[in-house]
Each structure stands twice: as C-alpha cells, then as structure tokens.
Motif scaffolding. Structure first.
Motif, PDB file in Angstrom:
ATOM      1  N   LEU A 733     -93.517  24.495 -17.046  1.00 29.41           N
ATOM      2  CA  LEU A 733     -93.125  23.501 -15.927  1.00 29.41           C
ATOM      3  C   LEU A 733     -91.556  23.308 -15.884  1.00 29.41           C
ATOM      4  CD1 LEU A 733     -93.789  21.896 -13.208  1.00 29.41           C
ATOM      5  CD2 LEU A 733     -94.285  19.927 -14.930  1.00 29.41           C
ATOM      6  N   ASP A 734     -91.192  22.845 -17.049  1.00 29.31           N
ATOM      7  CA  ASP A 734     -89.732  22.811 -17.165  1.00 29.31           C
ATOM      8  C   ASP A 734     -88.952  23.793 -16.805  1.00 29.31           C
ATOM      9  OD1 ASP A 734     -90.189  20.232 -18.115  1.00 29.31           O
ATOM     10  OD2 ASP A 734     -89.846  20.779 -20.402  1.00 29.31           O
ATOM     11  N   TYR A 735     -89.150  25.237 -17.160  1.00 28.48           N
ATOM     12  CA  TYR A 735     -88.490  26.049 -16.672  1.00 28.48           C
ATOM     13  C   TYR A 735     -88.593  26.616 -14.983  1.00 28.48           C
ATOM     14  CZ  TYR A 735     -88.115  27.900 -21.423  1.00 28.48           C
ATOM     15  OH  TYR A 735     -87.676  28.153 -22.774  1.00 28.48           O
ATOM     16  N   ALA A 736     -89.713  26.311 -14.537  1.00 24.51           N
ATOM     17  CA  ALA A 736     -89.924  26.348 -13.387  1.00 24.51           C
ATOM     18  C   ALA A 736     -89.124  25.429 -12.327  1.00 24.51           C
ATOM     19  CB  ALA A 736     -91.248  26.244 -12.949  1.00 24.51           C
ATOM     20  N   ILE A 737     -88.953  24.139 -12.962  1.00 28.70           N
ATOM     21  CA  ILE A 737     -88.224  23.151 -12.216  1.00 28.70           C
ATOM     22  C   ILE A 737     -86.530  23.565 -12.331  1.00 28.70           C
ATOM     23  CG2 ILE A 737     -87.355  20.885 -12.519  1.00 28.70           C
ATOM     24  CD1 ILE A 737     -90.147  20.153 -13.071  1.00 28.70           C
ATOM     25  N   ARG A 738     -86.175  24.026 -13.639  1.00 28.89           N
ATOM     26  CA  ARG A 738     -84.776  24.366 -14.020  1.00 28.89           C
ATOM     27  C   ARG A 738     -84.412  25.346 -13.126  1.00 28.89           C
ATOM     28  NH1 ARG A 738     -83.578  25.712 -19.905  1.00 28.89           N
ATOM     29  NH2 ARG A 738     -84.991  23.770 -20.082  1.00 28.89           N
ATOM     30  N   TRP A 739     -85.187  26.255 -13.165  1.00 30.13           N
ATOM     31  CA  TRP A 739     -84.769  27.553 -12.249  1.00 30.13           C
ATOM     32  C   TRP A 739     -84.784  27.341 -10.806  1.00 30.13           C
ATOM     33  CZ3 TRP A 739     -88.539  30.846 -15.525  1.00 30.13           C
ATOM     34  CH2 TRP A 739     -87.936  31.068 -16.917  1.00 30.13           C
ATOM     35  N   SER A 740     -85.499  26.570 -10.359  1.00 20.90           N
ATOM     36  CA  SER A 740     -85.606  26.067  -8.959  1.00 20.90           C
ATOM     37  C   SER A 740     -84.266  25.492  -8.619  1.00 20.90           C
ATOM     38  CB  SER A 740     -86.759  25.255  -8.484  1.00 20.90           C
ATOM     39  OG  SER A 740     -87.886  25.962  -9.214  1.00 20.90           O
ATOM     40  N   ARG A 741     -84.019  24.474  -9.352  1.00 19.53           N
ATOM     41  CA  ARG A 741     -82.687  23.845  -9.103  1.00 19.53           C
ATOM     42  C   ARG A 741     -81.388  24.625  -9.321  1.00 19.53           C
ATOM     43  NH1 ARG A 741     -83.054  19.306 -13.151  1.00 19.53           N
ATOM     44  NH2 ARG A 741     -84.545  17.923 -12.151  1.00 19.53           N
ATOM     45  N   ARG A 742     -81.314  25.788 -10.180  1.00 21.98           N
ATOM     46  CA  ARG A 742     -80.142  26.596 -10.240  1.00 21.98           C
ATOM     47  C   ARG A 742     -80.148  27.477  -8.798  1.00 21.98           C
ATOM     48  NH1 ARG A 742     -77.525  28.444 -14.520  1.00 21.98           N
ATOM     49  NH2 ARG A 742     -76.130  28.396 -12.871  1.00 21.98           N
ATOM     50  N   LEU A 743     -81.408  27.831  -8.402  1.00 20.06           N
ATOM     51  CA  LEU A 743     -81.514  28.678  -7.357  1.00 20.06           C
ATOM     52  C   LEU A 743     -81.049  27.810  -6.007  1.00 20.06           C
ATOM     53  CD1 LEU A 743     -82.064  31.612  -7.092  1.00 20.06           C
ATOM     54  CD2 LEU A 743     -84.451  30.912  -6.400  1.00 20.06           C
ATOM     55  N   SER A 744     -81.134  26.549  -6.122  1.00 19.17           N
ATOM     56  CA  SER A 744     -81.135  25.521  -5.117  1.00 19.17           C
ATOM     57  C   SER A 744     -79.635  25.363  -4.840  1.00 19.17           C
ATOM     58  CB  SER A 744     -81.836  24.234  -5.473  1.00 19.17           C
ATOM     59  OG  SER A 744     -81.283  23.301  -4.408  1.00 19.17           O
ATOM     60  N   GLU A 745     -78.775  25.521  -6.008  1.00 22.50           N
ATOM     61  CA  GLU A 745     -77.443  25.507  -6.124  1.00 22.50           C
ATOM     62  C   GLU A 745     -76.715  26.399  -5.502  1.00 22.50           C
ATOM     63  OE1 GLU A 745     -76.355  25.034 -10.038  1.00 22.50           O
ATOM     64  OE2 GLU A 745     -77.613  23.035 -10.234  1.00 22.50           O
ATOM     65  N   TYR A 746     -77.467  27.843  -5.781  1.00 23.54           N
ATOM     66  CA  TYR A 746     -76.882  28.897  -5.343  1.00 23.54           C
ATOM     67  C   TYR A 746     -77.035  28.818  -3.535  1.00 23.54           C
ATOM     68  CZ  TYR A 746     -76.370  33.920  -4.037  1.00 23.54           C
ATOM     69  OH  TYR A 746     -76.002  35.167  -3.307  1.00 23.54           O
ATOM     70  N   PHE A 747     -78.207  28.741  -3.429  1.00 25.69           N
ATOM     71  CA  PHE A 747     -78.593  28.569  -1.855  1.00 25.69           C
ATOM     72  C   PHE A 747     -77.424  27.740  -1.042  1.00 25.69           C
ATOM     73  CE2 PHE A 747     -83.196  30.101  -2.753  1.00 25.69           C
ATOM     74  CZ  PHE A 747     -82.519  31.477  -2.340  1.00 25.69           C
ATOM     75  N   SER A 748     -77.173  26.627  -1.781  1.00 22.88           N
ATOM     76  CA  SER A 748     -76.304  25.581  -1.178  1.00 22.88           C
ATOM     77  C   SER A 748     -75.177  25.953  -0.792  1.00 22.88           C
ATOM     78  CB  SER A 748     -76.638  24.251  -1.690  1.00 22.88           C
ATOM     79  OG  SER A 748     -75.567  24.538  -2.895  1.00 22.88           O
ATOM     80  N   GLN A 749     -74.547  26.853  -1.460  1.00 21.89           N
ATOM     81  CA  GLN A 749     -73.263  27.549  -1.066  1.00 21.89           C
ATOM     82  C   GLN A 749     -73.130  28.219   0.317  1.00 21.89           C
ATOM     83  OE1 GLN A 749     -72.532  30.314  -4.198  1.00 21.89           O
ATOM     84  NE2 GLN A 749     -72.749  28.769  -5.950  1.00 21.89           N
ATOM     85  N   SER A 750     -74.587  28.717   0.658  1.00 22.36           N
ATOM     86  CA  SER A 750     -74.279  29.421   1.840  1.00 22.36           C
ATOM     87  C   SER A 750     -74.870  28.445   3.126  1.00 22.36           C
ATOM     88  CB  SER A 750     -75.779  30.400   1.742  1.00 22.36           C
ATOM     89  OG  SER A 750     -76.916  29.742   1.810  1.00 22.36           O
ATOM     90  N   ASP A 751     -74.716  27.438   2.930  1.00 21.46           N
ATOM     91  CA  ASP A 751     -74.868  26.300   4.001  1.00 21.46           C
ATOM     92  C   ASP A 751     -74.242  26.711   5.061  1.00 21.46           C
ATOM     93  OD1 ASP A 751     -77.104  24.696   3.291  1.00 21.46           O
ATOM     94  OD2 ASP A 751     -75.818  23.234   2.308  1.00 21.46           O
ATOM     95  N   GLY A 752     -74.720  26.571   6.387  1.00 23.37           N
ATOM     96  CA  GLY A 752     -73.972  27.092   7.554  1.00 23.37           C
ATOM     97  C   GLY A 752     -73.648  28.476   7.697  1.00 23.37           C
ATOM     98  N   LYS A 753     -74.318  29.184   6.963  1.00 22.94           N
ATOM     99  CA  LYS A 753     -73.845  30.938   7.037  1.00 22.94           C
ATOM    100  C   LYS A 753     -75.306  31.584   7.901  1.00 22.94           C
ATOM    101  CE  LYS A 753     -70.578  31.110   3.371  1.00 22.94           C
ATOM    102  NZ  LYS A 753     -70.370  31.223   1.996  1.00 22.94           N
ATOM    103  N   GLY A 754     -75.896  30.756   8.455  1.00 22.57           N
ATOM    104  CA  GLY A 754     -76.845  31.382   9.439  1.00 22.57           C
ATOM    105  C   GLY A 754     -78.188  31.421   8.848  1.00 22.57           C
ATOM    106  N   VAL A 755     -78.232  30.900   7.691  1.00 26.72           N
ATOM    107  CA  VAL A 755     -79.713  30.885   7.055  1.00 26.72           C
ATOM    108  C   VAL A 755     -80.307  29.233   6.673  1.00 26.72           C
ATOM    109  CG1 VAL A 755     -81.202  31.439   5.268  1.00 26.72           C
ATOM    110  CG2 VAL A 755     -79.348  33.121   6.088  1.00 26.72           C
ATOM    111  N   ARG A 756     -81.052  29.104   7.411  1.00 29.74           N
ATOM    112  CA  ARG A 756     -81.668  27.461   6.943  1.00 29.74           C
ATOM    113  C   ARG A 756     -82.736  28.036   5.434  1.00 29.74           C
ATOM    114  NH1 ARG A 756     -84.575  23.619  10.693  1.00 29.74           N
ATOM    115  NH2 ARG A 756     -84.685  22.515   9.048  1.00 29.74           N
TER     116      ARG A 756
END
Ligand code: ADP
Ligand code: ZN
Ligand code: ZN
Length: 817
Positions: A733-756
């Motif tokens: 579970l810890d890994y799954a949470i940690r990786w989701s967070r990292r990925l979330s950080e990555y996705f947040s950089q793309s905010d406003g670039k045409g993908v929700r």
C-alpha cells in the motif's frame, strides 16, 4: 549487403525493442516480421524482427540471434505497421503487442523431433555391434543408443528426460549423425471418408436410379457437393450398406480427407439459407459493393434492427470481396457466434469447407497454430473469429466486418488493451480495405461518427418479411412487491408468460446477468459480508461446487456455517444468480426441459454447441443464461424473453451504465419473435421510468441516442472527450500511495495544457488480486494531447524508479471501474 543487426520486439513489459546481431550464417534467413529466438537475460525468448539496423547502440553488449523460426515471416509488413500503431496509440509495450498478434509457439515443443541420419544409423549399428567409439563421449554414445532403441526418432521432451546437455546433441548434429526435423503436421490429425457422385452418365443398359439413389445424387451433385460419409448418411437417410454398394457399383467415389479443425459435427445437416435480398438489404449491400468498385478505404456502419437480416448482407459482402480477388475477416463478439457465422461462411464459400478459417481462444494451441498458418499460407481466404482474429495474417485484405460492434468483448482488458473494432478500422485503412461495422444498437462513438459524416451510415429499419419487433413490457418490481410482499426472482407476470410458452410448446429465454447461486453472503447479526481475501469484492456462492468464489481472481473458500466475525448463525445468502434461477425454474415448472448457458456450464466449444444445439433443435423449452444469450443467435421458436433484472447494469457507477443497459435490453429483446411466431419480452425492474429502459421498451435507438448524447456532452464524456484511465497499483500500500503522489506531481505540471487530470483517488475496485489501486482519469477533447502527456508520464516513471508494471494505462477505457 544484408544488415548485420536487427531490432527485435520481445514479450516483456518494456516499451522498447532490443538490438541483436545477425550471425553470418543466418543473414539470409532473418527477415522483417520473422520470429526469432534470442537470448534475453538468462532465458531464450521468441520475438519478432521489427527493423534492421546498421549501427548498433554502443553502450551495451550485443548478443546474437540464436535461431530463425519462420521460413516465411510470420507477420506481413502491414501487420508490423499495425503492431507499431497499437503500441503507440495504446501506450503498450511493443513486444507484448506482437505476442498478441502471433500464433502460439507450438513448433518449439510439439512439432520438433530428433532423428538419426543415414550416417547416424550406421553409427548406431556399430554401437550395437559393441564397437568402441573413441571420438565420442559417453553422453553422445548414449544419445545414439537411445535413438536406435526408439527406432531413430526422439521427441525433445524425451530428450530432456535423458538429462544430457543440448551441447552434446548439437555436436552430433554438426557432425551429421543426427537431424532436428520440424514436422508440419499437427499431432492429432484425424481423417474422414468423403463421398462424391462419380459423374459418369449411366449407360443405357444400367438400370435407372432408385428413389434413394436419386436423392443421394441430388445432394452430392447439385445441392451440396461431396460430403463426409456420416453427414451423407444423415442427410439422405440411407444406410451405410447402401453407400458401400453404390461405391462398388461405381456410382460413387470416395477418398480419405484430413478433418479441418474448423469443421465440426455442428455442421452436419446444415445448408445455408439462400434468401434473395429484400429492398433494404439490397440497398445496404449496394453501398458496400460501390465501395469495392472504388477500391479504397472507408468505414460503413450498418445500423439494422434485430432481425433485419444483417448476416445476409455480411455474407454477400464477403462474397463480393472474394470475387474481387480479396480476402475478408469477420469479427464476432463471442466464441459461440463463430460457430454460427463460421458454418454459414463454410456453407457459402466452399462445399469442401476449404477457404474458411476460424480463430478464437477456445481452440487448443496446436489447433490455433494450424489455423493461423493455414491463413498465413494463403489456404484460407476468409477468417471468422473473435477479437484477436483482427490480426489474422491475410494478405490482400479487402473487407473487415465487425458484427455487434458495440460489444465490450472487443476490448481486451489486459495488455495490450486494444479495441478490436478500432484496430479493425486502422487495419482496413492500412490495407486500403473496407470496414463494415454492424449493430442494432451502435456504440455512442460509432453512431456519432456516422452522423458526423466520418463513417457512411447504412440503415435497415425493419425486420425481414415485415415481421414485427417483439412486444416489450415492463414488470414494475415495486408494484409486484406491494402486491405480494415477497421477493421472488420470477414475478407473477413472468411466471405466467413462461407457463403460456410451455403450453403452446414454444420456447423461452431467460436472461440474468450474474452467474453462481447467490452473489452476496451477509451476516444479519453484525452486517459482515464475505469478501475476497485478495480483492475488495464480495464472494459469490456456488452451490454445485459448495464454495464461495471470487469472480475476479479465482480465490475460493469454504461456505461458512456461522459468521466468521461474530459467530452468529444468521448467515444469509442473497442476490439470485443463474444457478439459483435454474433451480427455481425447475421447482416452478417441474415438467419443463431447462438448460443453462453461462461460464460455469459451458467451458468448452463442445458444451456451447451441445446446449445451443439442443435449444435450437427444440430439445429444451427454457434456456437460462447470462449475457452470452443476448447476442446474435437466431432461434426461431422463441416467443418469450424474460429479463430478471434490468437494474444490476443500470445501477453501476459508470458513465456507460445507461448505454450498456439499453444495448443489452434491446439485444435480448431482439431474440424474441424471429420466426413466424410473434415475440414478447418482459423486463423486470425497479426503475421503470429510466430513459434507458423506456427507450428499450420502444426499441427506439435514436431516441435513446439523443438523450444519452446530451448527457455525454454535459458531462464531457466520449464521444465529446477522449479518456484515459490510469491505475497505479502495488501489493504494498505504501508504494502504491507514494507512486500515485509522484505521478500526481508530474501531472500537475501539465495543468492548463488541454488535459484535465482527475485523481489520484482510490479506484472503485480499490483492491484487486492483492494489489492496492489508485486511479487517475485523464480527459481532453484531443486524444493526441493525452497520448503525449502519458508517454511523458511513463518516461518519468522510468527515470524515477516507478516500475512499468505498476502503472496501467487504459486508452479509451470502456469502463472507469
Ligand atoms: P440480424 O443479424 O440483423 O439480427 P439475421 O441476419 O440473423 O438478423 O437474420 C434474421 C433471419 O432472417 C435469419 O433467419 C435469416 O435467415 C432471415 N433472412 C435474412 N434475409 C432474409 C430475406 N431477404 N428474406 C427472408 N428471410 C431472410
Ligand atoms: Zn456476524
Ligand atoms: Zn478476488
């Protein structure tokens, strides 16, 4: 100068191909699309050559291709292209895409054998005569001796039992004493006797033909052509002795023929109906034919109500493709349907059942490989099959038909997560062919494309011979409960309907969308429910096996007598499944002949055929089953279709729930009244006002489509946006949470670039097969933007140590659950 290196796609979850050197001995043999055996880490793997390269990458040590498996490359250039497209569109590892496209590798095990050469035989005689062979090791001598004992032939599996390294065998091969042969024949090839009319005109002095002989002549000469003996006996209704006499008299010819794996007893006595097309069929077929005249790519949607005779249009279209010297693929959503359509195709396109191949997952590896190679070698020009038959290695493809294109089963729910219909369209485009999609209830996306002019829309609005659509009625379960204060899976109205059916000796189909006996087990005392140990899913009770089972991971456990949590005795089973329903029907209708069709009762092709055949042949009065029943079948004596609950699909928390419910109800309603008898449909529901149900009652596709389209537009769902579903998963579970967070950080950089990007949130199936799951949903009006963002995300995972297997990407998901 042939290339010295090639890139090979390997079945590993990595998104690149690997470079290998081509040893000079293999240089002429390695071709694009060839399957090769290469060393990978500590194993040997079979991969596909996707590219030649002249300069290898410098940073890694390059290893050699070990073996080439194919004389002609397994994959055609067009299929290689298709595979590359799938890999990039669905963001799938390229090697896993090709693995899905290739035939099973049976040659490696089943078909290769070790044999003694002439020199080897001489050597073996020397050994037998007690001669000491000085330049052979004891191991090599043992191989030679064993071969002599086995009459000169040894399989690889027997060889491995000798526990002698392959190096010794290789030395013997090199020195010319032993050979490794590839036998092309499969192992169990059966033969049958085929009978044909001799064709000689009877001379004046022979006596005229008796009535039965006339019948045989008509069958063999004009109606059907040469026939296998058992089939002839059955059709002509004559004895074996009579055929034998006619053979002796020279009226008949016979020969032995190997049995086509696609040919089966289901075909006995079958001759294809030959209808002349009615006006709307003629119009639809005319449009397909016009496409062929143009000889260019195009997608057509054949929207025809159930019973409008779409199959007939398909068959003519295939015939037309063949007449133009092209080949054709017919994709169907169910294995059971390959039998129906397969036998029609065989009846149409070859009295000897040549020329048609059937491909689906219920074939054994050997059968499937044999069918596959029959296609690849050009012996079959028509392929009928389920999803993966879209990869059938036909050349000169002219037509791809996707029957019931809206079906979920066209989507593969494991890597590569492709949609068979969409791949069919891309393949048609690559091959300059026509894609013909057929449905009574097209997918929202498909109909949208047809009305926006992207596809050509062909409509058949009424049933053949002006048969009317079945009368659909709602059984309001709320009222039923108020009257009876009971909950029975079979309402009074449905019970009456079935009773009438039995009385008039017609047939009833009863649809229930859960298998098993009860799909929930609950403690009434403490509220605990029986959950899978590996998934966040309730276990289903199977009475015949007396187990609780998980339908997602296969976990099973004993049926608890008392609550495991509070030890109370009030363990309660509820939620009626197909097994329970069958039992219930047997109680309510003791004299009736009842059959059941679901994944518990039919696991093999034979079982499918038996049950379907028994029902079609009138040996059953009632057939109970899951979704499998709803599709395509053409039973002529069904006058009643009952749907136990329309709500189980309607209540799913999924944006396609309404669409799926409407489709299912319309499809199953379409099974009633297909013959001369009128049909009636009873739908049980607690939601009688819902538009999906109301429009299904009226069988009004357009009305449903308009309402659903409005909803999709408001909610920004397909066809107005593209979607991708991303699941991050791990047993920890810890890994799954940690990786989701990292990925979330990555996705947040793309905010406003045409993908929700929605998420991460706990996935609706929060735990599956021991893995914890978190979900992102990506939405954009432009799919290419999603693709770009996701390939960036996958690269980000690589760099950041997030394993590729932990991130599942589903492009154009059918469900977000
Ligand atoms: P669909 O796939 O559109 O639901 P089918 O192709 O199964 O419908 O056809 C329904 C039935 O109508 C079949 O039994 C078929 O043999 C029959 N049929 C097809 N075309 C004609 C026709 N032109 N005249 C009479 N019967 C036809
Ligand atoms: Zn309890
Ligand atoms: Zn489970």
């Amino acid at each position: 100068m042939p290339a010295e290196y090639c890139n090979v796609a390997l079945p590993v979850p990595l998104r690149t191909a690997f470079t290998y050197a081509i040893p000079s001995t293999l240089r002429g043999e390695v071709q694009l699309g060839s399957r090769v055996v290469v060393p990978f880490r500590k194993k040997s793997l079979v991969g596909v050559v996707v590219e030649f390269v002249n300069t290898p990458p410098t940073e890694t040590k390059i290893r050699d291709v070990a073996k080439v498996l194919d004389l002609i490359p397994a994959l055609t250039p067009k299929l290689l292209q298709l595979g590359q497209w799938i890999a990039s569109y669905y963001l799938a590892p390229v090697g896993e895409v090709f693995r899905a496209m290739l035939p099973p590798v049976t040659e490696l095990t089943a078909r290769r054998q070790i044999v003694l050469t002439e020199a080897g035989k001489a050597l073996a005689n020397d050994v037998k005569a007690g001669k000491f062979l000085s330049d052979f090791s004891p191991n090599e001598t043992e191989v030679i001796e064993t071969l002599r004992e086995r009459k000169g032939v040894l399989t690889f599996s027997s060889y491995s039992k000798l526990r002698i390294e392959l190096a010794f065998l290789r030395r013997l091969v090199k020195r010319g004493y032993v050979e490794v042969q590839e036998s092309v024949e499969g192992r169990k090839r059966k033969v049958q006797t085929v009978i044909a009319w001799n064709g000689r005109e009877p001379s004046p002095e022979t006596k005229p033909l008796a009535e039965k002989e006339q019948r045989i002549r008509a069958l063999l000469e004009t109606e059907l052509g040469a026939l296998p003996l058992p089939q002839l006996l059955k059709l002509a209704g004559v004895s074996r002795a009579m055929i034998e006499r006619m053979l002796r008299d020279g009226l008949l010819d016979s020969w032995e023929e190997t049995i086509d794996p696609a040919d089966d007893p289901f075909d006995v006595g079958y001759s294809a109906p030959a209808h002349s097309l009615n006006e709307s069929q003629e119009r639809a077929f005319g449009a397909v034919r016009t496409r062929f005249e143009f000889g260019e790519f195009g997608v057509q949607l054949l929207h025809g109500v159930t019973g409008s005779g779409k199959t007939e249009v398909y068959l003519r279209s295939v015939q037309d493709a063949l007449a133009h010297g092209k080949t054709a693929i017919v994709l169907v959503p169910e294995i059971a349907l390959t039998l129906w359509i397969g036998r029609q195709c065989r009846a149409w396109f070859g009295a000897q059942f040549e020329g048609v191949a059937v491909l689906h997952s219920a074939l054994s590896d050997v059968e499937r490989a044999r069918e596959w190679w029959r296609v690849r070698n050009g012996q079959a020009r028509v392929v009928v099959g389920t999803r993966s038959a879209v990869f059938a290695p036909l050349e000169n493809l002219g037509l791809v038909i996707v029957d019931e294109e809206q079906e979920n089963s066209f989507k593969q729910e494991e890597t590569p997560r492709y949609h068979g219909r969409d791949v069919a369209i891309v393949r048609a485009k690559l091959e300059n062919a026509v894609a013909l999609l057929g449905s009574a209830t097209p997918a929202m996306e498909t109909y949208h494309n047809a009305t926006s002019g992207k596809y050509e829309l062909l409509t058949m609005a009424s049933r053949v011979e002006n048969r009317s659509l079945a009368m659909v009625e709602i059984v309001d379960l709320r009222e039923e409960f108020q009257q009876t204060h009971q909950t029975s899976p079979i309402s009074k109205k449905l019970h009456q309907g079935i009773a009438e059916c039995l009385q008039s000796q017609t047939q009833a189909l009863i649809l229930i969308n859960r298998r098993g006996y009860s799909w929930s087990v609950l403690c009434r005392s403490c509220g605990a429910s029986a959950q899978c140990a590996n998934c966040s899913i309730s276990l289903t009770y199977h009475k015949s096996r007396n187990r609780l089972e998980c339908h997602y991971c296969g976990y099973t456990q004993a049926v608890p007598k008392t609550c495991p949590k509070c030890d109370s005795k009030y363990v309660y089973f509820f939620g009626v499944g197909s097994e329970h329903l069958e039992e219930r029907l047997r109680k309510e209708f003791p004299g009736a002949r009842i059959g059941r069709l679901d994944r518990d009762t039919v696991r093999t092709k034979q079982q499918y055929q038996e049950t379907l055949g028994a029902f079609a042949g009138g040996a059953l009065d009632i057939l109970v089953g899951t979704q499998m029943l709803a599709k395509g079948h053409d039973f002529r004596r069904v006058t009643l279709v009952g749907v136990i609950s329309a709500d189980s699909s309607l209540n799913l928390p999924d944006f396609r729930a309404a669409e799926r419910t409407f489709q299912l109800l319309t499809q199953v309603a379409g099974r009633a009244g297909r013959g001369d008898l009128p049909g009636r449909v009873l739908i049980q529901t607690y939601n009688p006002e819902h538009y999906a149900i109301q429009d299904a009652v009226r069988q009004d596709y357009l009305s449903f489509y308009e309402k659903e389209l409005h909803f999709r537009r408001m909610m920004a769902y397909p066809p107005f946006t593209s979607l991708a579903n991303v699941i991050v998963r791990d047993t920890n579970l810890d890994y799954a949470i940690r990786w989701s967070r990292r990925l979330s950080e990555y996705f947040s950089q793309s905010d406003g670039k045409g993908v929700r990007v929605l998420g991460p949130a706990s996935a609706p199936l929060a735990r599956l097969k021991k893995e914890h799951r978190f979900q992102f949903v990506l939405k954009s009006p432009r799919r290419s933007v999603i693709t770009k963002l996701l390939s960036g995300a996958l690269a980000f995972c690589d760099v950041n140590g997030i394993p590729q297997t932990a991130v599942m990407v589903d492009m154009d998901p059918l469900t977000l659950m």
